[in-house]
Design an enzyme around this catalytic site. Structure first.
Site, PDB file in Angstrom:
ATOM      1  CE  LYS A 201      -3.624  -2.541  -0.193  1.00 58.59           C
ATOM      2  NZ  LYS A 201      -4.571  -2.975   0.772  1.00 58.59           N
TER       3      LYS A 201
HETATM    4  C1  LIG Z   1      -5.589  -4.126   1.234  1.00 59.94           C
HETATM    5  C2  LIG Z   1      -7.055  -3.927   1.319  1.00 59.94           C
HETATM    6  C3  LIG Z   1      -7.805  -4.273   2.445  1.00 59.94           C
HETATM    7  C4  LIG Z   1      -7.258  -5.074   3.572  1.00 59.94           C
HETATM    8  O1  LIG Z   1      -6.119  -4.619   4.127  1.00 59.94           O
HETATM    9  P1  LIG Z   1      -5.194  -5.660   4.934  1.00 59.94           P
HETATM   10  O2  LIG Z   1      -4.254  -4.774   5.648  1.00 59.94           O
HETATM   11  O3  LIG Z   1      -4.538  -6.526   3.900  1.00 59.94           O
HETATM   12  O4  LIG Z   1      -6.067  -6.429   5.841  1.00 59.94           O
HETATM   13  C5  LIG Z   1      -9.137  -3.924   2.483  1.00 59.94           C
HETATM   14  N1  LIG Z   1      -9.741  -3.312   1.463  1.00 59.94           N
HETATM   15  C6  LIG Z   1      -9.069  -3.007   0.342  1.00 59.94           C
HETATM   16  C7  LIG Z   1      -9.805  -2.314  -0.747  1.00 59.94           C
HETATM   17  C8  LIG Z   1      -7.714  -3.327   0.225  1.00 59.94           C
HETATM   18  O5  LIG Z   1      -7.058  -3.061  -0.904  1.00 59.94           O
END
Ligand SMILES: *Cc1c(COP(=O)(O)O)cnc(C)c1O
Length: 446
Positions: A201
């Site tokens: 991210k």
């Molecule tokens: C990455 C993501 C999540 C979940 O995040 P994690 O930290 O992997 O649990 C939720 N929603 C979206 C749209 C994502 O891209």
């Protein structure tokens, strides 16, 4: 150019790019080392109110302009905490977007409620507000708009509909750290905002999540939910091991929080590089017939967690289905050395989990709560034609993250131009045993 360099790599020619042209994410700096060393030197490695986690909460709240922030173990846990904080439960429905990551919907199942999906806007790929009201029923409790791939959802109509029907709004901002909608940062427009800190991210802690709110009661509920529902003695601040509600173990740790703090100092400059790279790609790729770069409406700030392109075979002058064309083009570009390939391959409601409705063993719970009253959830993919058409025709061009820059973008464009000059040859390779995609290291996974 020699004829060998013009021969498509898929037909035995020289590729345009090498893996070594790409640099990996995340970009580690001295600030990351400084905060991580603080953890190691202090010996304090965990704790919901430990120094790095507390500092990250203050810094993130200030960055987005929210009153409160809680660190969590993941973005998924932040989403689940949000639903639990609103008291959503069995028989309730929660609406989210059909084109997203599973967690936007599985968090609803974690709270024993039922996800309902809305199709997307054909240009932004976010939830289509024009289709939202038709999905609302007397059982609907909340809406989870998703700011997809770095682009904010169209929040004004969503907030208006939510207000009219008295629904909670939880923003899934897990892909859009620093993105803005009409001057407002994502994660501050609904009652609760949620972010992921996973390695891929825009704000990376390795793993982790963030939960933002302006509401003190939701903050208090979040604190309880994050730590087993255990009450803390108001005077001694000690846990009293008396759970007042059902909670979870969703605390983050100091090392991921420290890394996220170091990364946060560079979030804006890193997002600026993503935006510049994306704009460079879009300007050049838009010149190729049948390539549709991502759309960013006026007044929105897109932070390009992923750079998405769609292909239109008719505009490219190729006579085959959108799906075959996309697959063929992906393979040809991949052989040219581009790191390219799909992220989601189908709308979330098309996944087996929703087709079988087997969430917990064989009981069909939680859907069975309402299905026993004659309310049917069929998740027919035909209800999401725009998301399906997107999944047939899009791919992700990897590498827009820093420290990649202009030089890599020019090579990526050169790869596209080479393939576009010989599109007639490309479709013949649609069935070749080639598996496009990025290697895990590109986005920081071992
Ligand atoms: C990455 C993501 C999540 C979940 O995040 P994690 O930290 O992997 O649990 C939720 N929603 C979206 C749209 C994502 O891209």
């Amino acid at each position: 150019m020699s004829s060998r360099s013009q021969t498509l790599a898929i037909a035995g020619g020289q590729p345009v790019l090498r893996r070594s042209d790409y640099r990996n994410w995340p970009l580690i700096t001295a600030d990351d080392r400084r905060f991580i060393n603080e953890v190691l030197d202090s010996g304090v490695v965990a704790g919901g109110t430990a120094p790095q986690s507390s500092a990250l909460e203050k810094e993130w709240a200030a960055y987005v302009g929210a009153k409160h922030c809680l660190t969590t173990v993941s973005g998924t846990s932040a989403l689940h905490m949000a639903l639990a904080a609103f008291g959503i439960g069995p028989g309730d429905e929660v609406i989210t977007s059909a084109f997203t990551f599973l967690a936007s919907a599985s968090c609803v199942l974690h709270q024993n409620a039922i996800p309902v999906f809305v199709d997307i806007d054909p240009k932004t790929y976010c939830m289509d507000p024009a289709k939202l009201e038709a999905a609302i029923t007397p059982r609907t409790k909340a809406i989870i708009p998703v700011h997809i791939q770095g682009l904010p959802a169209d929040m004004d109509p969503i907030l208006e509909i939510a207000k009219k029907h008295k629904l909670f709004v939880i923003e899934d901002a897990c892909q859009a750290h620093g993105a803005e909608y009409k001057g407002r940062k994502v994660g501050t427009m609904g009652q609760i905002g949620t972010f992921s800190l996973n390695n891929t991210k825009n704000l990376c802690g390795g793993e982790g999540g963030l939960f933002t709110t302006d509401d003190e009661n939701l903050l208090k509920k979040g604190v309880l939910l994050r730590c087993f529902g255990d009450e803390v003695d108001e005077v001694s601040h000690r846990r009293i091991y008396n759970a007042s509600i059902l909670g979870y173990m969703y605390r983050n740790q100091e090392l991921p929080a420290a890394l996220a703090r170091g990364q946060l100092l560079h979030l804006d400059e890193n997002n600026a590089v993503r935006i510049a790279n994306a704009n460079n790609l879009s300007r050049e790729l838009a010149r190729l017939p049948g390539v549709i770069p991502p759309h960013c409406p006026p007044g929105y700030k897109h932070v390009y967690w992923m750079y998405n392109v769609r292909f239109d075979p008719a505009k490219a002058g190729v006579n085959c289905s959108a799906r075959t064309f996309r697959i063929a083009v992906e393979k040809a570009l991949y052989k040219e050395g581009l790191l390219i390939g799909q992220w989601q391959t189908m709308p979330v409601p098309a996944q087996d989990l929703f087709q079988s409705k087997l969430g917990y063993g064989s009981s069909h719970f939680p859907w069975s709560v309402n299905e026993s009253k004659g309310i049917i959830y069929d998740y027919n993919p035909a209800q999401f034609p725009v998301a399906q058409a997107l999944c047939d025709s899009y791919t992700v061009v990897y590498g827009v993250h820093p420290p990649n820059g202009q030089e890599l973008m020019e090579k990526i464009v050169a790869g596209f131009r080479k393939v576009w000059a010989r599109l007639d040859e490309v479709v013949a390779h649609a069935e070749d045993a080639i598996y496009p995609g990025a290697d895990a290291k590109l986005l920081g996974t071992g």
